[in-house]
Design an enzyme around this catalytic site. Sequence first.
Site, PDB file in Angstrom:
ATOM      1  N   THR A 137      11.712 -16.706  41.009  1.00  0.00           N
ATOM      2  CA  THR A 137      12.262 -15.468  40.456  1.00  0.00           C
ATOM      3  C   THR A 137      13.469 -14.956  41.239  1.00  0.00           C
ATOM      4  OG1 THR A 137      11.702 -13.126  40.171  1.00  0.00           O
ATOM      5  CG2 THR A 137      10.458 -14.285  41.816  1.00  0.00           C
ATOM      6  N   ASP A 138      14.276 -14.140  40.563  1.00  0.00           N
ATOM      7  CA  ASP A 138      15.394 -13.482  41.255  1.00  0.00           C
ATOM      8  C   ASP A 138      14.913 -12.425  42.245  1.00  0.00           C
ATOM      9  OD1 ASP A 138      14.484 -11.635  39.363  1.00  0.00           O
ATOM     10  OD2 ASP A 138      16.433 -11.247  38.454  1.00  0.00           O
ATOM     11  N   GLU A 139      13.644 -11.974  42.074  1.00  0.00           N
ATOM     12  CA  GLU A 139      13.159 -10.855  42.894  1.00  0.00           C
ATOM     13  C   GLU A 139      13.079 -11.206  44.382  1.00  0.00           C
ATOM     14  OE1 GLU A 139      10.015  -8.489  41.461  1.00  0.00           O
ATOM     15  OE2 GLU A 139      10.612  -8.684  39.375  1.00  0.00           O
ATOM     16  N   TYR A 163       4.399  -8.951  45.214  1.00  0.00           N
ATOM     17  CA  TYR A 163       4.678 -10.082  44.306  1.00  0.00           C
ATOM     18  C   TYR A 163       5.865 -10.899  44.801  1.00  0.00           C
ATOM     19  CZ  TYR A 163       6.933 -12.515  40.413  1.00  0.00           C
ATOM     20  OH  TYR A 163       7.563 -13.467  39.646  1.00  0.00           O
ATOM     21  N   LYS A 167       6.103 -14.800  46.194  1.00  0.00           N
ATOM     22  CA  LYS A 167       6.953 -15.835  45.578  1.00  0.00           C
ATOM     23  C   LYS A 167       7.941 -16.385  46.618  1.00  0.00           C
ATOM     24  CE  LYS A 167       7.174 -17.116  41.822  1.00  0.00           C
ATOM     25  NZ  LYS A 167       6.453 -18.208  41.095  1.00  0.00           N
TER      26      LYS A 167
HETATM   27  P1  NAD Z   1       2.149 -15.195  33.319  1.00  0.00           P
HETATM   28  O1  NAD Z   1       1.489 -14.191  34.194  1.00  0.00           O
HETATM   29  O2  NAD Z   1       2.361 -14.892  31.885  1.00  0.00           O
HETATM   30  O3  NAD Z   1       1.350 -16.581  33.380  1.00  0.00           O
HETATM   31  C1  NAD Z   1       0.831 -17.095  34.572  1.00  0.00           C
HETATM   32  C2  NAD Z   1      -0.167 -18.200  34.205  1.00  0.00           C
HETATM   33  O4  NAD Z   1      -0.676 -18.747  35.435  1.00  0.00           O
HETATM   34  C3  NAD Z   1      -1.381 -17.697  33.417  1.00  0.00           C
HETATM   35  O5  NAD Z   1      -1.643 -18.566  32.337  1.00  0.00           O
HETATM   36  C4  NAD Z   1      -2.522 -17.740  34.424  1.00  0.00           C
HETATM   37  O6  NAD Z   1      -3.797 -17.964  33.841  1.00  0.00           O
HETATM   38  C5  NAD Z   1      -2.092 -18.894  35.329  1.00  0.00           C
HETATM   39  N1  NAD Z   1      -2.673 -18.819  36.673  1.00  0.00           N
HETATM   40  C6  NAD Z   1      -2.732 -17.727  37.487  1.00  0.00           C
HETATM   41  N2  NAD Z   1      -3.351 -18.047  38.653  1.00  0.00           N
HETATM   42  C7  NAD Z   1      -3.669 -19.373  38.570  1.00  0.00           C
HETATM   43  C8  NAD Z   1      -4.296 -20.281  39.455  1.00  0.00           C
HETATM   44  N3  NAD Z   1      -4.737 -19.886  40.664  1.00  0.00           N
HETATM   45  N4  NAD Z   1      -4.451 -21.567  39.064  1.00  0.00           N
HETATM   46  C9  NAD Z   1      -4.029 -21.968  37.826  1.00  0.00           C
HETATM   47  N5  NAD Z   1      -3.428 -21.140  36.946  1.00  0.00           N
HETATM   48  C10 NAD Z   1      -3.242 -19.864  37.310  1.00  0.00           C
HETATM   49  O7  NAD Z   1       3.530 -15.538  34.041  1.00  0.00           O
HETATM   50  P2  NAD Z   1       4.954 -15.866  33.400  1.00  0.00           P
HETATM   51  O8  NAD Z   1       5.651 -14.604  33.092  1.00  0.00           O
HETATM   52  O9  NAD Z   1       4.769 -16.896  32.354  1.00  0.00           O
HETATM   53  O10 NAD Z   1       5.674 -16.506  34.669  1.00  0.00           O
HETATM   54  C11 NAD Z   1       5.540 -17.889  34.965  1.00  0.00           C
HETATM   55  C12 NAD Z   1       6.252 -18.198  36.263  1.00  0.00           C
HETATM   56  O11 NAD Z   1       7.620 -17.845  36.150  1.00  0.00           O
HETATM   57  C13 NAD Z   1       5.707 -17.425  37.470  1.00  0.00           C
HETATM   58  O12 NAD Z   1       5.701 -18.283  38.573  1.00  0.00           O
HETATM   59  C14 NAD Z   1       6.714 -16.297  37.658  1.00  0.00           C
HETATM   60  O13 NAD Z   1       6.777 -15.916  39.018  1.00  0.00           O
HETATM   61  C15 NAD Z   1       7.991 -16.956  37.198  1.00  0.00           C
HETATM   62  N6  NAD Z   1       9.008 -16.058  36.631  1.00  0.00           N
HETATM   63  C16 NAD Z   1       8.691 -15.195  35.626  1.00  0.00           C
HETATM   64  C17 NAD Z   1       9.674 -14.405  35.059  1.00  0.00           C
HETATM   65  C18 NAD Z   1       9.380 -13.445  33.931  1.00  0.00           C
HETATM   66  O14 NAD Z   1      10.270 -12.670  33.560  1.00  0.00           O
HETATM   67  N7  NAD Z   1       8.199 -13.462  33.336  1.00  0.00           N
HETATM   68  C19 NAD Z   1      10.993 -14.474  35.538  1.00  0.00           C
HETATM   69  C20 NAD Z   1      11.279 -15.356  36.590  1.00  0.00           C
HETATM   70  C21 NAD Z   1      10.282 -16.161  37.115  1.00  0.00           C
HETATM   71  O1  DAU Z   2      13.089 -10.426  37.619  1.00  0.00           O
HETATM   72  C1  DAU Z   2      12.148 -11.417  37.269  1.00  0.00           C
HETATM   73  C2  DAU Z   2      10.787 -10.789  37.223  1.00  0.00           C
HETATM   74  O2  DAU Z   2      10.738 -10.027  36.016  1.00  0.00           O
HETATM   75  C3  DAU Z   2       9.659 -11.805  37.270  1.00  0.00           C
HETATM   76  O3  DAU Z   2       9.685 -12.464  38.503  1.00  0.00           O
HETATM   77  C4  DAU Z   2       8.305 -11.111  37.079  1.00  0.00           C
HETATM   78  O4  DAU Z   2       7.277 -12.088  36.995  1.00  0.00           O
HETATM   79  C5  DAU Z   2       8.341 -10.313  35.789  1.00  0.00           C
HETATM   80  O5  DAU Z   2       7.138  -9.582  35.667  1.00  0.00           O
HETATM   81  C6  DAU Z   2       9.528  -9.344  35.783  1.00  0.00           C
HETATM   82  O6  DAU Z   2       9.368  -8.302  36.783  1.00  0.00           O
HETATM   83  P1  DAU Z   2       9.788  -6.783  36.505  1.00  0.00           P
HETATM   84  O7  DAU Z   2       9.051  -5.899  37.424  1.00  0.00           O
HETATM   85  O8  DAU Z   2      11.269  -6.650  36.442  1.00  0.00           O
HETATM   86  O9  DAU Z   2       9.233  -6.655  34.986  1.00  0.00           O
HETATM   87  P2  DAU Z   2       8.513  -5.440  34.216  1.00  0.00           P
HETATM   88  O10 DAU Z   2       8.550  -5.796  32.768  1.00  0.00           O
HETATM   89  O11 DAU Z   2       7.223  -5.052  34.830  1.00  0.00           O
HETATM   90  O12 DAU Z   2       9.531  -4.233  34.439  1.00  0.00           O
HETATM   91  C7  DAU Z   2      10.892  -4.312  34.004  1.00  0.00           C
HETATM   92  C8  DAU Z   2      11.557  -3.012  34.399  1.00  0.00           C
HETATM   93  O13 DAU Z   2      10.997  -1.955  33.599  1.00  0.00           O
HETATM   94  C9  DAU Z   2      11.317  -2.602  35.851  1.00  0.00           C
HETATM   95  O14 DAU Z   2      12.477  -1.979  36.359  1.00  0.00           O
HETATM   96  C10 DAU Z   2      10.166  -1.597  35.771  1.00  0.00           C
HETATM   97  C11 DAU Z   2      10.396  -0.949  34.419  1.00  0.00           C
HETATM   98  N1  DAU Z   2       9.170  -0.478  33.705  1.00  0.00           N
HETATM   99  C12 DAU Z   2       8.156  -1.354  33.547  1.00  0.00           C
HETATM  100  C13 DAU Z   2       6.995  -0.974  32.894  1.00  0.00           C
HETATM  101  C14 DAU Z   2       5.835  -1.916  32.723  1.00  0.00           C
HETATM  102  C15 DAU Z   2       9.130   0.791  33.185  1.00  0.00           C
HETATM  103  O15 DAU Z   2      10.095   1.575  33.314  1.00  0.00           O
HETATM  104  N2  DAU Z   2       7.994   1.183  32.528  1.00  0.00           N
HETATM  105  C16 DAU Z   2       6.919   0.372  32.372  1.00  0.00           C
HETATM  106  O16 DAU Z   2       5.882   0.804  31.786  1.00  0.00           O
END
Ligand code: NAD
Ligand code: DAU
Length: 361
Positions: A137-139, A163, A167
Amino acid sequence: MSHIKTILVTGGAGFIGSNFILDWIAETGGKVINLDKLTYAGNLQNLASLENKPQYSFINGDINDHKLIEGLLTSHQPGAIVHFAAESHVDRSIHGPEDFIHTNVNGTFHLLEAARLYWTKLPGKQQTEFRFLHVSTDEVFGSLGPDDPPFTEATPYAPNSPYSASKAASDHLVRAYHHTYGLPVITTNCTNNYGPYQFPEKLIPLTILNALEGKSLPIYGDGRNVRDWLYVHDHCEALRIVLEKGRVGETYNIGGKCEKTNIEVVKIVCAILDELKSESNHAPHASLIKFVKDRPGHDHRYAMNIHKIEHELGWTPKESFDTGLHKTVEWYLGNLDWVEGISTGAYKKWVDTNYKDRAAL
Ligand code: NAD
Ligand code: DAU
């Protein structure tokens, strides 16, 4: 078509993982072994269309289960591991960081160990071509000020939440396994994804589903925090290209070139709903917006410089935010049974935990 015949995907029942598997099978026809623990975020409904397909198998298990992974690698002989499995939600990491260490740090370590043992024993060409693709992630780079240049691959790590710290730790382990043992790893760091099958704890699906029910749309703080948004299928394409052409030991930033404040995002979703559900009693949906207590340590801004992947590998995001969001809202409207399936007691409990102390500002 990929030269890789079989891949082991971890976390493939989650949001990005399931989109990746569906696209991978459609695009390459290759074989996928999906290892997922099925936490609250994992949903096999996402992959229902693959049930009984010979290219796909699902294993319910934990990435901490070293022996299980070793067995899977030996029996299926994948050419790559694509590692999505993680605890992924910042707010949950604030309420309970332990699971994040268990999966993101320890789990990645066990997966790397199993991969190393397997890879060491592979014969010549298979060993050279093997890849461990770590999806991050970018975070991990921390938070930008309004006028700072976007993160590059050389930006120092400065994670701010449990989180992102977990990561970052996993990224460092992956890097070390390459440096020390030569494991052919590649890490990608991506911005916020949106699209079908995203669990409604995240901003965009939460906004869509709350608005449909006439519930308030919670915006943390002043709503001016900035995220860069990428349509999930663009991310999946970038990952396929990285697997195919990425250089071993490198990291690649992936992003949508689409910076938006949270309030902008929520207002655009509301406008799309006004258009698609003009008959709704809840229109105009933006009237449901409510500013609530901020997320502790809330990162102000993320933005990615994606010059490296664009110029070296020829990938660039295709979907505009407008078209991607339209498709996403339409997907949720057309899949209310999927929503029904995930809106369990556990989800309702989470909503109560996260929002009960966030009175309107
Ligand atoms: P998600 O939470 O939707 O899915 C995570 C999956 O991992 C789930 O199916 C869960 O059951 C599985 N899991 C959790 N713990 C486990 C374990 N111990 N063993 C096996 N499986 C396990 O997550 P996502 O949003 O699909 O993100 C996927 C990946 O991409 C993550 O590594 C996240 O950090 C990264 N990522 C997400 C975003 C985003 O915006 N969602 C952006 C950048 C990077
Ligand atoms: O940047 C990549 C990341 O994006 C991934 O690594 C994470 O897995 C993914 O969950 C996501 O993280 P964020 O914290 O950015 O996503 P979230 O959707 O929780 O929040 C997006 C923005 O919106 C953040 O600034 C918080 C804000 N927010 C979120 C929720 C749930 C609100 O203002 N209200 C809300 O109820």
